[in-house]
Design an enzyme around this catalytic site. Structure first.
Site, PDB file in Angstrom:
ATOM      1  CD  GLU A 198      39.231  37.696  38.116  1.00  0.00           C
ATOM      2  OE1 GLU A 198      39.990  36.967  37.497  1.00  0.00           O
ATOM      3  OE2 GLU A 198      38.258  38.036  37.720  1.00  0.00           O
ATOM      4  CD  GLU A 202      38.721  42.811  35.871  1.00  0.00           C
ATOM      5  OE1 GLU A 202      38.554  41.874  34.927  1.00  0.00           O
ATOM      6  OE2 GLU A 202      39.807  42.686  36.525  1.00  0.00           O
TER       7      GLU A 202
END
Length: 480
Positions: free
Chosen positions: A119, A266
């Site tokens: 991220e 995720e």
């Protein structure tokens, strides 16, 4: 004889049901814990539950050696703080040699992807990694190609869903586009993925949609229907997961790569640390998600599609940062010591049952640290509780959480014990200026569990891991 055969057939069926998995399903294995379960225990936990894919957040030798020979497909990772170093091609080649090719032998680790960063374009990072992620990605993929393994192992970048959005004036999936400040960069990255046969990896969290907006319709976070769907060009979206996924599909289409494969790196639901983080809601979320994945119904913009999805996460991590929220330490399908929290149907076929727990877990001695009932100088209590919770996990004490119902004394004992266990029950860690005492009586109350930590040593497992890896390499003839 016929009865015995019927019994054997039923037994084999039960084993098959227990080990069947939704196609494309994996889990994230995080290790930010004060006391880690031994990697071999984790590997066995994955195998016992039929989990065939795992995503890890580094390439730690102890984890890798535990996964060697298991046949479990692995996504390894380069942490964000190493991205700058990977801008040097020689450094990237060395990383690939050390962390990928050394495991690439018969009986080694089945590495499928290398995650370059995690991220890295989060708005909260204030562009810390914006200019170094793409060069690192290119260097790693090129190093994989040069090593002769680029056809089998692809470099990707797990991205938060905040890299794309729909305008406030038209908040529907079909209006999705990449964030304006990184749009040109994302266009280059997705083109590179396409040229190299790599997927776009995205993390999608319906829980965070609910956590960040008190007006968010709660049913829209789940998969069992809503009274207020989002209608987009005649298509009714009944859950935020589909809407989020298709917003990404629209962004990819606008970039010219609408068919690029997507991996959900995720997705999950925490079980503590917030009023909406609990076992019942997690069970509801995973039940709906797994049923949807098993049906291979896809989303409105990508119908009838088998999704590649990694659940988040495998076990709770009591040392994770709580900057995003106290729930960060409670994403596990399993507790810190590998006990299943709730029934999970990994097959998505209505075979709900408790997962298989971790085996052979070794614990510290059966003792706790509690507030001393004879303590008199309670004026020091608040400061000592704050100290304990600064260096140990007290997130279960928050409003609406599993230990919120404790009285002041109970909360002090919880904090003291959390610190005592985090410090491996060191005698001096249960003093707190005379306010605490060690007890052999279980002081857990109701749904609030006062933990006893597991006995584990990252150092010893790492050494053992390197030895296992060496023996495997010798067996494969790599060091002859």
């Amino acid at each position: 004889m016929a009865t015995a055969c019927r019994f054997l057939a039923c037994l084999l069926l039960l084993v098959a049901l227990r080990t069947s998995m939704v196609d494309g399903l994996g889990v994230n294995w995080g290790t930010m814990a004060t006391h880690r379960l031994p990697p071999k225990t984790i590997a066995q936990l994955l195998q016992d539950n039929g989990i065939k894919k795992v995503k890890i957040f580094d390439a730690d030798p102890s984890s890798m050696s535990a996964l060697a020979g298991t046949g479990i497909e692995v996504m390894i990772a380069i942490p964000n703080d190493m991205l700058a170093k990977m801008n040097d091609y020689d450094a990237a080649k060395q990383w690939v040699k050390k962390n990928v090719t050394r495991y690439n032998f018969n009986g080694g680790v089945d590495i499928k992807y290398v995650a370059v960063g995690n991220e890295p374009f989060l708005k909260s990072y204030n562009d810390s990694f914006t200019n170094i992620t793409f060069p690192a990605l290119k260097n790693i993929q090129n190093a994989l190609n040069e090593a002769g393994i680029g056809d089998a192992i692809k470099a990707t970048v797990p991205l938060n869903a905040d890299v794309y959005d729909s305008p406030a004036s038209n908040p529907v999936p079909s209006a999705g586009d990449f964030r304006a400040d990184i749009r040109d960069l994302m266009a280059q990255i997705v083109e590179f993925f396409s040229l190299n046969g790599a997927p776009f990896t995205v993390n999608i969290y319906p829980f965070l949609s609910l956590y960040g907006n008190s007006d968010f319709p709660i049913d829209f976070a789940f998969f069992d229907g809503t009274s207020a769907p989002v209608v987009d060009n005649g298509v009714a979206y009944t859950n935020v997961f589909d809407a989020n996924f298709d917003t990404l599909v629209s962004a990819l289409r606008k970039a010219g790569f609408g068919d690029l494969p997507i991996v959900v790196g995720e997705v999950g639901w925490p079980t503590d640390g917030d009023v909406n983080a609990n076992v019942a809601m997690a069970e509801r979320f995973f039940g709906g998600l797994l049923k949807r994945l098993a049906a291979k119904s896809g989303t409105p913009l990508r119908p009838n599609m088998e999704m590649q999805v990694y659940l988040f996460g495998l076990v709770d991590e009591d040392a994770k940062s709580v900057a995003p929220g106290n729930f960060e330490r409670h994403w596990g399908l399993f507790t810190y010591d590998g006990r299943p929290k709730f029934a999970v149907d990994f097959s998505g076929q209505g075979q709900n049952g408790m997962p298989v727990g971790a085996k052979g877990v070794q614990y510290l001695p059966t003792r706790w640290c509690a507030l001393n009932p004879a303590a008199t100088d309670l004026g020091k209590l608040a400061d000592n509780v704050n100290f304990a919770c600064t260096y140990a996990d007290c997130t279960a004490l928050g409003g609406g959480c599993s230990c919120d119902a404790l009285d002041a004394s109970g909360k002090a004992s919880y904090a003291f014990n959390a610190y005592f266990q985090a410090q491996s029950q060191n005698g001096e860690s249960c003093y707190f200026q005379g306010l605490a005492m060690v007890t052999t009586q279980n002081i857990s109350q109701g749904s609030c569990n006062f933990t006893i930590q597991i006995a584990s040593s990252a150092a010893s497992t790492s050494r053992r891991g390197r030895l296992v890896l060496l023996l495997l390499a010798i067996a494969a003839g790599l060091l002859m």
